[in-house]
Design a protein around this motif. Structure first.
Motif, PDB file in Angstrom:
ATOM      1  N   ALA A 128       0.833  -1.205   0.000  1.00 54.84           N
ATOM      2  CA  ALA A 128       0.000   0.000   0.000  1.00 54.84           C
ATOM      3  C   ALA A 128       0.869   1.256   0.000  1.00 54.84           C
ATOM      4  CB  ALA A 128      -0.932  -0.012   1.206  1.00 54.84           C
ATOM      5  N   ASP A 129       1.964   1.222   0.745  1.00 50.56           N
ATOM      6  CA  ASP A 129       2.874   2.372   0.772  1.00 50.56           C
ATOM      7  C   ASP A 129       3.528   2.582  -0.591  1.00 50.56           C
ATOM      8  OD1 ASP A 129       2.513   2.985   3.560  1.00 50.56           O
ATOM      9  OD2 ASP A 129       3.736   1.220   3.997  1.00 50.56           O
ATOM     10  N   ALA A 130       3.890   1.490  -1.246  1.00 51.50           N
ATOM     11  CA  ALA A 130       4.477   1.598  -2.587  1.00 51.50           C
ATOM     12  C   ALA A 130       3.472   2.178  -3.568  1.00 51.50           C
ATOM     13  CB  ALA A 130       4.967   0.230  -3.056  1.00 51.50           C
ATOM     14  N   ALA A 131       2.220   1.731  -3.485  1.00 49.40           N
ATOM     15  CA  ALA A 131       1.175   2.257  -4.367  1.00 49.40           C
ATOM     16  C   ALA A 131       0.967   3.745  -4.137  1.00 49.40           C
ATOM     17  CB  ALA A 131      -0.127   1.498  -4.136  1.00 49.40           C
ATOM     18  N   ARG A 132       1.060   4.157  -2.889  1.00 47.17           N
ATOM     19  CA  ARG A 132       0.900   5.579  -2.570  1.00 47.17           C
ATOM     20  C   ARG A 132       2.035   6.388  -3.173  1.00 47.17           C
ATOM     21  NH1 ARG A 132      -2.996   8.625  -1.993  1.00 47.17           N
ATOM     22  NH2 ARG A 132      -1.904   9.241  -3.856  1.00 47.17           N
ATOM     23  N   LEU A 133       3.263   5.889  -3.066  1.00 47.07           N
ATOM     24  CA  LEU A 133       4.417   6.590  -3.649  1.00 47.07           C
ATOM     25  C   LEU A 133       4.280   6.684  -5.168  1.00 47.07           C
ATOM     26  CD1 LEU A 133       7.324   4.983  -1.585  1.00 47.07           C
ATOM     27  CD2 LEU A 133       6.506   7.346  -1.426  1.00 47.07           C
ATOM     28  N   LEU A 134       3.722   5.663  -5.770  1.00 43.75           N
ATOM     29  CA  LEU A 134       3.552   5.627  -7.229  1.00 43.75           C
ATOM     30  C   LEU A 134       2.304   6.379  -7.685  1.00 43.75           C
ATOM     31  CD1 LEU A 134       4.431   1.877  -7.722  1.00 43.75           C
ATOM     32  CD2 LEU A 134       5.625   3.778  -8.850  1.00 43.75           C
ATOM     33  N   ASP A 135       1.404   6.664  -6.749  1.00 40.39           N
ATOM     34  CA  ASP A 135       0.086   7.223  -7.082  1.00 40.39           C
ATOM     35  C   ASP A 135      -0.580   6.340  -8.139  1.00 40.39           C
ATOM     36  OD1 ASP A 135      -2.058   8.961  -6.912  1.00 40.39           O
ATOM     37  OD2 ASP A 135      -1.270  10.338  -8.416  1.00 40.39           O
ATOM     38  N   ALA A 136      -0.525   5.026  -7.898  1.00 38.13           N
ATOM     39  CA  ALA A 136      -1.004   4.043  -8.876  1.00 38.13           C
ATOM     40  C   ALA A 136      -2.312   3.418  -8.414  1.00 38.13           C
ATOM     41  CB  ALA A 136       0.038   2.946  -9.065  1.00 38.13           C
ATOM     42  N   PRO A 137      -3.196   3.075  -9.343  1.00 41.24           N
ATOM     43  CA  PRO A 137      -4.423   2.353  -8.992  1.00 41.24           C
ATOM     44  C   PRO A 137      -4.099   0.930  -8.565  1.00 41.24           C
ATOM     45  CG  PRO A 137      -4.197   2.491 -11.362  1.00 41.24           C
ATOM     46  CD  PRO A 137      -3.093   3.326 -10.787  1.00 41.24           C
ATOM     47  N   VAL A 138      -5.025   0.333  -7.829  1.00 38.15           N
ATOM     48  CA  VAL A 138      -4.827  -1.008  -7.282  1.00 38.15           C
ATOM     49  C   VAL A 138      -5.954  -1.923  -7.737  1.00 38.15           C
ATOM     50  CG1 VAL A 138      -4.562  -2.387  -5.188  1.00 38.15           C
ATOM     51  CG2 VAL A 138      -3.659  -0.045  -5.266  1.00 38.15           C
ATOM     52  N   LEU A 139      -5.588  -3.075  -8.266  1.00 41.49           N
ATOM     53  CA  LEU A 139      -6.534  -4.135  -8.627  1.00 41.49           C
ATOM     54  C   LEU A 139      -6.488  -5.185  -7.529  1.00 41.49           C
ATOM     55  CD1 LEU A 139      -8.428  -5.362 -10.831  1.00 41.49           C
ATOM     56  CD2 LEU A 139      -6.389  -6.556 -11.687  1.00 41.49           C
ATOM     57  N   VAL A 140      -7.655  -5.546  -7.009  1.00 39.48           N
ATOM     58  CA  VAL A 140      -7.730  -6.538  -5.937  1.00 39.48           C
ATOM     59  C   VAL A 140      -8.162  -7.883  -6.502  1.00 39.48           C
ATOM     60  CG1 VAL A 140      -8.943  -7.200  -3.818  1.00 39.48           C
ATOM     61  CG2 VAL A 140      -8.211  -4.830  -4.153  1.00 39.48           C
ATOM     62  N   VAL A 141      -7.381  -8.921  -6.220  1.00 39.19           N
ATOM     63  CA  VAL A 141      -7.721 -10.282  -6.603  1.00 39.19           C
ATOM     64  C   VAL A 141      -8.259 -10.989  -5.367  1.00 39.19           C
ATOM     65  CG1 VAL A 141      -6.903 -12.458  -7.571  1.00 39.19           C
ATOM     66  CG2 VAL A 141      -5.934 -10.291  -8.372  1.00 39.19           C
ATOM     67  N   ALA A 142      -9.474 -11.500  -5.480  1.00 39.38           N
ATOM     68  CA  ALA A 142     -10.154 -12.105  -4.339  1.00 39.38           C
ATOM     69  C   ALA A 142     -10.516 -13.550  -4.629  1.00 39.38           C
ATOM     70  CB  ALA A 142     -11.424 -11.316  -4.017  1.00 39.38           C
ATOM     71  N   SER A 143     -10.727 -14.314  -3.580  1.00 37.65           N
ATOM     72  CA  SER A 143     -11.257 -15.662  -3.745  1.00 37.65           C
ATOM     73  C   SER A 143     -12.758 -15.571  -3.978  1.00 37.65           C
ATOM     74  CB  SER A 143     -10.954 -16.513  -2.499  1.00 37.65           C
ATOM     75  OG  SER A 143     -11.513 -15.907  -1.341  1.00 37.65           O
ATOM     76  N   ALA A 144     -13.359 -16.670  -4.382  1.00 37.48           N
ATOM     77  CA  ALA A 144     -14.775 -16.647  -4.746  1.00 37.48           C
ATOM     78  C   ALA A 144     -15.704 -17.001  -3.592  1.00 37.48           C
ATOM     79  CB  ALA A 144     -15.019 -17.623  -5.900  1.00 37.48           C
ATOM     80  N   GLY A 145     -15.257 -17.876  -2.704  1.00 30.91           N
ATOM     81  CA  GLY A 145     -16.176 -18.520  -1.777  1.00 30.91           C
ATOM     82  C   GLY A 145     -16.349 -17.861  -0.424  1.00 30.91           C
ATOM     83  N   LEU A 146     -16.809 -18.637   0.511  1.00 28.98           N
ATOM     84  CA  LEU A 146     -17.148 -18.170   1.838  1.00 28.98           C
ATOM     85  C   LEU A 146     -15.953 -17.489   2.506  1.00 28.98           C
ATOM     86  CD1 LEU A 146     -19.736 -18.386   3.589  1.00 28.98           C
ATOM     87  CD2 LEU A 146     -18.676 -20.360   4.718  1.00 28.98           C
ATOM     88  N   GLY A 147     -16.185 -16.313   3.071  1.00 29.77           N
ATOM     89  CA  GLY A 147     -15.121 -15.554   3.737  1.00 29.77           C
ATOM     90  C   GLY A 147     -14.563 -14.430   2.909  1.00 29.77           C
ATOM     91  N   THR A 148     -14.814 -14.455   1.607  1.00 32.77           N
ATOM     92  CA  THR A 148     -14.208 -13.445   0.743  1.00 32.77           C
ATOM     93  C   THR A 148     -14.812 -12.057   0.933  1.00 32.77           C
ATOM     94  OG1 THR A 148     -13.432 -13.058  -1.510  1.00 32.77           O
ATOM     95  CG2 THR A 148     -15.722 -13.717  -1.286  1.00 32.77           C
ATOM     96  N   LEU A 149     -16.071 -11.976   1.353  1.00 33.66           N
ATOM     97  CA  LEU A 149     -16.701 -10.662   1.499  1.00 33.66           C
ATOM     98  C   LEU A 149     -16.005  -9.846   2.589  1.00 33.66           C
ATOM     99  CD1 LEU A 149     -20.483 -11.571   1.186  1.00 33.66           C
ATOM    100  CD2 LEU A 149     -18.892 -10.833  -0.605  1.00 33.66           C
ATOM    101  N   ASN A 150     -15.644 -10.494   3.682  1.00 33.89           N
ATOM    102  CA  ASN A 150     -14.965  -9.791   4.767  1.00 33.89           C
ATOM    103  C   ASN A 150     -13.590  -9.301   4.350  1.00 33.89           C
ATOM    104  OD1 ASN A 150     -14.628  -9.063   7.681  1.00 33.89           O
ATOM    105  ND2 ASN A 150     -13.011 -10.610   7.533  1.00 33.89           N
ATOM    106  N   THR A 151     -12.786 -10.182   3.775  1.00 33.27           N
ATOM    107  CA  THR A 151     -11.423  -9.786   3.416  1.00 33.27           C
ATOM    108  C   THR A 151     -11.414  -8.765   2.281  1.00 33.27           C
ATOM    109  OG1 THR A 151     -11.270 -11.755   1.996  1.00 33.27           O
ATOM    110  CG2 THR A 151     -10.362 -11.923   4.213  1.00 33.27           C
ATOM    111  N   THR A 152     -12.368  -8.884   1.368  1.00 34.25           N
ATOM    112  CA  THR A 152     -12.444  -7.917   0.268  1.00 34.25           C
ATOM    113  C   THR A 152     -12.854  -6.546   0.794  1.00 34.25           C
ATOM    114  OG1 THR A 152     -12.988  -9.653  -1.320  1.00 34.25           O
ATOM    115  CG2 THR A 152     -13.515  -7.396  -1.952  1.00 34.25           C
ATOM    116  N   GLU A 153     -13.848  -6.509   1.670  1.00 34.34           N
ATOM    117  CA  GLU A 153     -14.275  -5.215   2.206  1.00 34.34           C
ATOM    118  C   GLU A 153     -13.184  -4.567   3.045  1.00 34.34           C
ATOM    119  OE1 GLU A 153     -18.008  -3.004   4.453  1.00 34.34           O
ATOM    120  OE2 GLU A 153     -18.133  -5.146   4.008  1.00 34.34           O
ATOM    121  N   LEU A 154     -12.477  -5.345   3.840  1.00 35.84           N
ATOM    122  CA  LEU A 154     -11.379  -4.792   4.639  1.00 35.84           C
ATOM    123  C   LEU A 154     -10.285  -4.209   3.740  1.00 35.84           C
ATOM    124  CD1 LEU A 154     -11.046  -7.504   7.416  1.00 35.84           C
ATOM    125  CD2 LEU A 154     -11.800  -5.146   7.716  1.00 35.84           C
TER     126      LEU A 154
END
Length: 240
Positions: A128-154
């Motif tokens: 996250a710090d590197a992305a901030r220094l780069l002022d770059a957008p971030v793509l999030v890769v998530a799992s599909a199943g149970l538990g992914t909603l919590n980790t994705t939202e966080l």
């Protein structure tokens, strides 16, 4: 997808981040763009063994690969650096390397290790710090199943709290016979992320022959990432 640097993070380990990165690289390369993949810290791989950046090249084809540091133990980079006695990688090192690659490439993909806040060094530097220094957008890769909603939202909340641009979410491993949670999450993931669902990579994609991978990659990614995948149609076809 516009020019520059795109940071790719996962919501955790083993969510399909490397294969998703390869798919983005393959689609961009097929469109005639010059692509580089930067792996700041490769852990759990010994000298001479292929790492994540090598896997992206194998699958995507004509892509420049750069790895900043490699640690043999499969641990968080800061822990692996401490145990190995090797120097840690720092966010500034990542930003400098990505900026250098961007001079000669249309797209630079910076693939993190594990999740967004996995520590690179003892001072707590992260992707996250590197992305901030780069002022770059971030793509999030998530799992599909149970538990992914919590980790994705966080992950999404952390990105926004740091003033970072969340491009969208890609499901890194979509099963041939998805369970109920996975099918329901197609509708729920963009809601909890506050960002669009931009793709679903088949679970067996990394096992495809490279030529087949490159030919099919555009069908796994949305228009924003250079592909033809449609979130609405995909969600309707797998409605929970």
């Amino acid at each position: 997808m516009g020019p520059g640097v795109l940071v790719v993070t996962g919501t955790g380990t083993e969510v399909g981040k490397t294969v998703a990165t390869a798919a983005v690289a393959a689609v961009a390369a097929a469109a005639g763009r010059t692509v580089a993949v930067l792996k700041p810290a490769q852990t759990g791989v010994r000298r001479g063994e292929p790492g994540d950046a090598d896997e992206v090249v194998r699958l995507a084809g004509t892509v420049t690969a750069r790895e900043l540091v490699r640690y043999p133990e499969p641990l968080a980079p800061a822990t692996a650096a401490r145990r190995s006695g090797l120097a840690p990688v720092r966010p500034g090192d990542v930003a400098d390397a990505a900026t250098e690659l961007a001079v000669e490439h249309d797209l630079v993909l910076v693939e993190g290790a594990g999740g967004l806040l996995v520590r690179f060094d003892e001072e707590g530097g992260t992707l996250a710090d590197a992305a901030r220094l780069l002022d770059a957008p971030v793509l999030v890769v998530a799992s599909a199943g149970l538990g992914t909603l919590n980790t994705t939202e966080l992950t999404a909340r952390e990105l926004r709290g740091r003033g970072l641009d969340l491009t969208g979410v890609v499901i890194g491993s979509w099963a041939d016979a998805p369970d109920l949670a996975s099918r329901c999450n197609l509708a729920d993931l963009p809601v909890v992320a506050g960002a669009p669902l931009l793709g679903a990579v088949p679970a067996d994609a990394g096992a495809l022959e490279p030529a087949a991978f490159r030919a099919r990659a555009g069908g796994w990614l949305a228009r924003e990432l250079g592909g033809v995948w449609d979130a609405g149609a995909f969600t309707a076809a797998h409605r929970g």
